[in-house]
Design an enzyme around this catalytic site. Structure first.
Site, PDB file in Angstrom:
ATOM      1  N   GLY A  20       0.812  -1.217   0.000  1.00 42.02           N
ATOM      2  CA  GLY A  20       0.000   0.000   0.000  1.00 42.02           C
ATOM      3  C   GLY A  20       0.841   1.259   0.000  1.00 42.02           C
ATOM      4  O   GLY A  20       0.516   2.242   0.678  1.00 42.02           O
ATOM      5  N   ALA A  21       1.908   1.253  -0.792  1.00 41.53           N
ATOM      6  CA  ALA A  21       2.907   2.322  -0.699  1.00 41.53           C
ATOM      7  C   ALA A  21       2.745   3.423  -1.734  1.00 41.53           C
ATOM      8  O   ALA A  21       3.618   4.279  -1.850  1.00 41.53           O
ATOM      9  CB  ALA A  21       4.312   1.716  -0.820  1.00 41.53           C
ATOM     10  N   THR A  23       0.434   5.725  -1.654  1.00 38.53           N
ATOM     11  CA  THR A  23      -0.187   6.912  -1.065  1.00 38.53           C
ATOM     12  C   THR A  23      -0.076   6.869   0.451  1.00 38.53           C
ATOM     13  O   THR A  23       0.266   5.837   1.043  1.00 38.53           O
ATOM     14  CB  THR A  23      -1.677   6.997  -1.474  1.00 38.53           C
ATOM     15  OG1 THR A  23      -2.219   8.256  -1.052  1.00 38.53           O
ATOM     16  CG2 THR A  23      -2.480   5.872  -0.854  1.00 38.53           C
ATOM     17  N   GLY A  24      -0.346   7.997   1.088  1.00 35.80           N
ATOM     18  CA  GLY A  24      -0.475   8.056   2.535  1.00 35.80           C
ATOM     19  C   GLY A  24       0.735   7.606   3.319  1.00 35.80           C
ATOM     20  O   GLY A  24       1.888   7.881   2.964  1.00 35.80           O
ATOM     21  N   SER A 143      -3.967  -0.573  14.584  1.00 36.64           N
ATOM     22  CA  SER A 143      -4.713   0.662  14.828  1.00 36.64           C
ATOM     23  C   SER A 143      -5.200   0.687  16.273  1.00 36.64           C
ATOM     24  O   SER A 143      -5.375  -0.368  16.907  1.00 36.64           O
ATOM     25  CB  SER A 143      -5.931   0.732  13.889  1.00 36.64           C
ATOM     26  OG  SER A 143      -6.851   1.723  14.291  1.00 36.64           O
ATOM     27  N   TYR A 162     -13.504  -3.330  10.652  1.00 38.90           N
ATOM     28  CA  TYR A 162     -12.156  -2.784  10.777  1.00 38.90           C
ATOM     29  C   TYR A 162     -11.518  -3.129  12.118  1.00 38.90           C
ATOM     30  O   TYR A 162     -10.369  -3.593  12.159  1.00 38.90           O
ATOM     31  CB  TYR A 162     -12.212  -1.273  10.561  1.00 38.90           C
ATOM     32  CG  TYR A 162     -10.874  -0.584  10.553  1.00 38.90           C
ATOM     33  CD1 TYR A 162      -9.987  -0.773   9.496  1.00 38.90           C
ATOM     34  CD2 TYR A 162     -10.500   0.266  11.589  1.00 38.90           C
ATOM     35  CE1 TYR A 162      -8.758  -0.142   9.471  1.00 38.90           C
ATOM     36  CE2 TYR A 162      -9.274   0.906  11.574  1.00 38.90           C
ATOM     37  CZ  TYR A 162      -8.398   0.700  10.515  1.00 38.90           C
ATOM     38  OH  TYR A 162      -7.177   1.329  10.500  1.00 38.90           O
TER      39      TYR A 162
END
Length: 288
Positions: A20-21, A23-24, A143, A162
Site C-alpha cells: 500500500g505504498a 499513497t499516505g 490501529s 475494521y
C-alpha cells in the site's frame, strides 16, 4: 524528527517491501527508507499508481502488483518478488481498508480479508527470504481501533469489521514474534494514531471529514503517521514483539514510543487459534 531516526537511519544495502505504498503512510514510509539508502519495493493493487509513486520518490524504487483482496494475486506477487530478490530485510505490512463494501475474491469480508488474511498469506509466502538475514524485520500496521475488535477463529468467514481486522493484525504480529524466536528475524507492530490519509475513502463523507478534521487538529500528517512504522522497522533498540505508536495523549499525536495493546491481543490461545485458522483459510504454508 526524533534523534533515533536522524542518527540511526542508514538503510544502504537493505531491501524493504512496503504494501500500500502508493499513497499516505505507506508512501511516506517508502520514501523515508529510500532516502536513507534502501532499495524499496512498492507492493500495490494499482500498478500504474505504484509506478507514479516510484517516479515521485526516484532513487532505488521498484513496484510489484499486489491485490490483497485476492489470494491468487498474493501468490503471484510473492512469486514475482522471490524471482527478483533472494533476500528481504524489511517486510512492512502497511496496506489497509476501512468500510470497504463487499467481499474478497475468496469470499471473506473485505476489511478482514485485505487487512489480515492477505497480509498473513503475503508474509507466510515471503518469510523464508528474511530468516537468514541479520536484523530483518516484519512490521505489521495495526490501529487504536483494535481495542474494539472481536474474532471467532472457528468461523473466519463471519469475521468482519475494521476493529476485528486490526485486532487480527496484532494477534498475528505477536504470534509471529513468538515463532521467530531464535531466528535472525523479528516481528513488530505499529499504529499511526490519527493521520490524514485515504484509509477512510470508503466511509461516508461525514465520517471521513470528521476523522480528517481530528487528524489535522492534532497535526497528524501522513509523514508523522509513518514514524511509528519507521521506528519499528529501523530503530536498533526496537525488539521482537514490540508495538509502537504516538506517545502523546490517547496515542493520537506525538513521536513514536512503545505502547500497550489490549489484553485480548495478548491472549496466547486466541493468537494460536487464529494462526491455524488463517493457514487453513489462505491455503498457504509457513516455515516458522
Amino acid at each position: 524528527m526524533n534523534e533515533w531516526f536522524r542518527l540511526e537511519s542508514d538503510q544502504h544495502g537493505r531491501v524493504a517491501v512496503v504494501t500500500g505504498a502508493n499513497t499516505g503512510i505507506g508512501f511516506e514510509t517508502a520514501r523515508a527508507l529510500a532516502e536513507r539508502g534502501a532499495r524499496v519495493v512498492l507492493a500495490c493493487r494499482d500498478l500504474r499508481k505504484a509506478h507514479a509513486a516510484a517516479s515521485r520518490i526516484g532513487l532505488d524504487v521498484e513496484a510489484v502488483r499486489l491485490d490483497l483482496a485476492s489470494l491468487d494475486s498474493v501468490r503471484e506477487a510473492a512469486d514475482e518478488l522471490r524471482d527478483r530478490h533472494d533476500r528481504i530485510d524489511l517486510l512492512i505490512n502497511n496496506a489497509g481498508v476501512t468500510n470497504a463494501p463487499g467481499r474478497t475474491a475468496d469470499g471473506f469480508e473485505m476489511q478482514f480479508g485485505v487487512n489480515h488474511l492477505g497480509h498473513f498469506a503475503w508474509t507466510a509466502l515471503l518469510i523464508d527470504r528474511l530468516l537468514d538475514v541479520p536484523g530483518s524485520r516484519v512490521v505489521t500496521v495495526s490501529s487504536i481501533a483494535h481495542r474494539f475488535g472481536r474474532i471467532d477463529p472457528d468461523d473466519l468467514r463471519a469475521a468482519s469489521g475494521y476493529p476485528a481486522s486490526k485486532l487480527a493484525n496484532l494477534l498475528f504480529a505477536y504470534e509471529l514474534a513468538k515463532r521467530l524466536r531464535g531466528t535472525e528475524t523479528a516481528s513488530l507492530a505499529a499504529h499511526p494514531g490519527g493521520a490524514t490519509t485515504e484509509i477512510f475513502r470508503h466511509s461516508s463523507s461525514a465520517f471521513r471529514n470528521a476523522n480528517l478534521a481530528i487528524a489535522r487538529l492534532f497535526g497528524r500528517t501522513p509523514a508523522m503517521g509513518a514514524l511509528p512504522t519507521l521506528r519499528a522497522a529501523t530503530d536498533p533498540s526496537a525488539g521482537n514483539g514490540e508495538y509502537y505508536g504516538p506517545g502523546g495523549v490517547f496515542e493520537i499525536r506525538g513521536y513514536p514510543e512503545p505502547v500497550k495493546s489490549s489484553a485480548r491481543s495478548h491472549d496466547e490461545s486466541l493468537r494460536n487459534r487464529l494462526w491455524e485458522a488463517s493457514l487453513q483459510a489462505t491455503g498457504v504454508g509457513c516455515p516458522v
